[in-house]
Structure formats: C-alpha cells, structure tokens
Design an enzyme around this catalytic site. Sequence first.
Site, mmCIF file in Angstrom:
data_model
loop_
_atom_site.group_PDB
_atom_site.id
_atom_site.type_symbol
_atom_site.label_atom_id
_atom_site.label_comp_id
_atom_site.label_asym_id
_atom_site.label_seq_id
_atom_site.Cartn_x
_atom_site.Cartn_y
_atom_site.Cartn_z
ATOM 1 N N ARG A 143 60.397 107.321 -24.700
ATOM 2 C CA ARG A 143 60.365 106.052 -25.333
ATOM 3 C C ARG A 143 61.541 106.001 -25.876
ATOM 4 O O ARG A 143 62.841 106.174 -25.470
ATOM 5 C CB ARG A 143 58.930 105.794 -26.058
ATOM 6 C CG ARG A 143 58.984 104.359 -26.378
ATOM 7 C CD ARG A 143 57.481 103.956 -27.211
ATOM 8 N NE ARG A 143 57.624 104.377 -28.467
ATOM 9 C CZ ARG A 143 56.664 104.425 -29.333
ATOM 10 N NH1 ARG A 143 55.495 103.876 -29.153
ATOM 11 N NH2 ARG A 143 56.868 104.739 -30.765
ATOM 12 N N HIS A 175 58.681 111.896 -32.100
ATOM 13 C CA HIS A 175 57.621 111.007 -31.942
ATOM 14 C C HIS A 175 56.588 111.754 -30.890
ATOM 15 O O HIS A 175 56.933 111.971 -29.829
ATOM 16 C CB HIS A 175 57.649 109.498 -31.825
ATOM 17 C CG HIS A 175 56.424 108.852 -32.123
ATOM 18 N ND1 HIS A 175 55.534 109.162 -33.359
ATOM 19 C CD2 HIS A 175 55.814 107.660 -31.480
ATOM 20 C CE1 HIS A 175 54.689 108.152 -33.306
ATOM 21 N NE2 HIS A 175 54.833 107.282 -32.392
ATOM 22 N N ASP A 326 37.790 79.745 -30.516
ATOM 23 C CA ASP A 326 37.597 79.539 -31.812
ATOM 24 C C ASP A 326 36.232 80.352 -32.398
ATOM 25 O O ASP A 326 35.628 79.906 -33.620
ATOM 26 C CB ASP A 326 37.660 78.063 -32.075
ATOM 27 C CG ASP A 326 38.460 77.367 -31.479
ATOM 28 O OD1 ASP A 326 39.826 77.871 -31.455
ATOM 29 O OD2 ASP A 326 38.267 76.642 -30.729
HETATM 30 C C1 PLP Z 1 53.665 103.404 -35.580
HETATM 31 C C2 PLP Z 1 54.611 104.706 -35.695
HETATM 32 C C3 PLP Z 1 53.986 105.569 -36.649
HETATM 33 C C4 PLP Z 1 52.410 105.802 -36.968
HETATM 34 O O1 PLP Z 1 51.465 106.113 -36.226
HETATM 35 P P1 PLP Z 1 49.793 106.195 -36.605
HETATM 36 O O2 PLP Z 1 49.393 106.865 -35.443
HETATM 37 O O3 PLP Z 1 49.384 104.768 -36.990
HETATM 38 O O4 PLP Z 1 50.012 107.140 -37.723
HETATM 39 C C5 PLP Z 1 54.580 106.832 -36.956
HETATM 40 N N1 PLP Z 1 55.684 106.735 -36.245
HETATM 41 C C6 PLP Z 1 56.401 106.050 -35.469
HETATM 42 C C7 PLP Z 1 57.560 106.163 -34.804
HETATM 43 C C8 PLP Z 1 55.785 104.820 -35.287
HETATM 44 O O5 PLP Z 1 56.230 103.994 -34.547
#
Ligand code: PLP
Length: 392
Positions: A143, A175, A326
Amino acid sequence: MTLPDPAARAEIVVDLGAIRRNVRRLRELVSDGPGPGPALMIVVKADAYGHGMVEVARAARQAGAEWLGVATADEALALREAGDTGRILCWLAAPGEDHRATVAADVDTTAYSVTQLDEILEAARTLGRAARVQLKVDTGLSRGGAPRDQWVALFEAARKAEVAGDATVTGVWSHFACSDEPDHPANDAQETAFREALVLAADAGLDPEVRHLSNSAGALLRPSARFDLVRFGLAAYGLSPAPEVVTSEQLGLEPAMTVRARTVMVKDLAPGAGVSYGHTFVADRPMHVALVPMGYGDGIPLHASSRAEVQIGEQRCPVLGRICMDQFVVDAPGSRAGDDVVVFGPGRDGEPTAQDWAEWCGTISYEIVTRIGGRQRRVWVDSDGPTGEAGA
Ligand SMILES: *Cc1c(COP(=O)(O)O)cnc(C)c1O
C-alpha cells in the site's frame, strides 16, 4: 459539553472516560517488560473512527498519549487549531500537496518517496526551518510507503536533507497487512523486512526518535514488533482489533460509543403483512413492531437488514426487512412509542456491540463505528466526572 438528551430522536454518545481508561490499559498491556515500554500513538483519523477527533484527542492526551496519528494534513492542522501542542504524525499526502502549513505547525509528515520528500523539503526551505519527517517503508502491505528497491535512495536523500538543515528525520516506520492473524507468515516476513530497513537507515546515517511497525493488533499480539512506539486506533475506542483471537472484554477494554434512539411509532401487524421495501420480511404471526428513526443515511448499514438486533428495555429486538435511508422496523413485543432503543453500546447491559453489528453485516467493527453519523447528534459524556481529569 453537550449533554445526552433523553428526548433526542437519535444520538451517538461517546464516553471520554472510557477512552482514557482504554489508553491507560493499553499502556499496561504493552509495557510488560523492564524499562518504560514503547511510546503510545493514539490514531484519531476519520474523526476518531466516528468518535469525534478533537474530543478524543484531548482525552487521549490526558491519559498520557505521547503521539496522535492522523491520515491527512487537514486532520493534523485541525488538532493544532483545537490547541493540541504535542507530537502529531500524518501520513497521507497527494502529489503536489503544499506542506508549508504542516511544517510550520511542527507536525511530523510522512514521506513515501524521494519525490514526496522533496516536496516537504521545498516547504521547509521556503519557511527557513527544518521539517520533521518520517520515512515509511513498504515491508509487504503493498500500500503506502517506499518499495524495497527505493529504501536506500529515500534514506540517503533524507540524511542529506538533515545534514543541510532542511529536515529532522524523526521516524522510520511501516504497517502490517495481517496483524489480526498472528500466525500468518506475512507478519514474520514484514518484521524481518522492517529490521532490514532499520539497518539500512542506520547505514545511511539516520538515527530517528521512533521506529514503529504496529497498529492495535500488532501491538497487542506481537510483542517483538513494538519497537519504540505503537499506533493504537481501534483498541483505544474499546474494540478488539482481532475479534477471532481475543475479545475487547478479555483485553480489559471498554467500547466508548453508544448509539441510541427513541422509537417513533409502534403498530400491530397481521400475519401476512410484508415489512419495509421489497417485503423481504413477511409476518408469519400477529406481531407488534416498532419504528427506529435511523437508517443508512446515518450509517446504519443496509447489510444489517433482517440480521441485526437492537435492545429495547430488557429485550433484544430483531430488525425486520430492509433498513431504509432514515428508519427501520424491529420486532418489539410490548413496546411503546418513545421507548429508548440501544442500537449498540459497550454490551454491559445485554445490548449488542459494534462487534455484533460487524458480524451481522459481514464487516469489521472499524467500519461500523467510523461510518455512524449522518444526521445523528453526537454527545460526549465523561464517566470520570465533569472535569475529565480524574485519574489522568
Ligand atoms: C489506521 C492506522 C492505524 C491504526 O490501526 P488500528 O488497527 O485501528 O490500530 C495505525 N497505523 C496506520 C498507518 C493506520 O493507517
């Protein structure tokens, strides 16, 4: 602070005391070794997953969050405008975006590429100050972040900018793709790749304040991946990021959001009466039903049609037929117009939770809470007391 209104048609009630307790509980959960444990970033993007960004951010800071995380520059700047002076990281900019406002506001900005880094540096030079920059590497999510063959170029360009005084590289991060499945082989592969990236960053002369890889599930389920900081989104709102592995209750977390309403009408149906659009539900017996004044225009998923349940008094009331824009109809024997309905809440009094709704709709609780909104009022309560400072 707006107070909950028992007469309101429908409202979203967010307990900031629960947010604070969750943040403190999460610190406990990730600080099990010797030493201070990783720093906590509370992720408040997308209006704090539907809970209210500014209010949640304040509660998170009161509970000791060192960092706030958001996706966009606009979100970061809104936090600054609301008076937040702590560390904030944002990570989603479009090509050609003007970074001057975030650099001037001392927001940490993420660069995915040398091109994006250059755009941040241009803002820094215009302002005559060093930008706080974090570098994101793609370790397998495919990503955002620099692909592996560009890591070294990104690190070297960032180091050059540091030496020139245009940037301070405050972080290197990545991530997870599968952190809610702790046994998935991608987790090991990503952690290994991340460690390799950190070595290359050090080789390039970088020594960032924070190295980080884990979101909620990674932080909770993979101690080896906590590094200097963990990024908690969903868990801070009291929901389990890996419901197949562990419930929020088992984690000691409290769902902070309650969605409640009042029924606007009740009626009796004869057997054979079709209910709502398409008559996908037909009464097979005499029924007493109630009308709940919320629909997909307020974020109640259409996919919950004929699947979800709400709570009226002590009673679980199944949704009958389609959710409309609604309103929707529920099976509610004995109920009266104006009765209080809990659509979902913490689950302590038998009401459904956001996790239950996620399962009924074939989605994740992230989506349930984040898309709730529309015309519903949102109010913030504080189970820690009126000042909100208790125990902070
Ligand atoms: C949204 C996000 C998080 C948080 O993720 P959770 O699973 O809700 O803890 C952490 N790091 C990045 C880069 C995100 O986009």
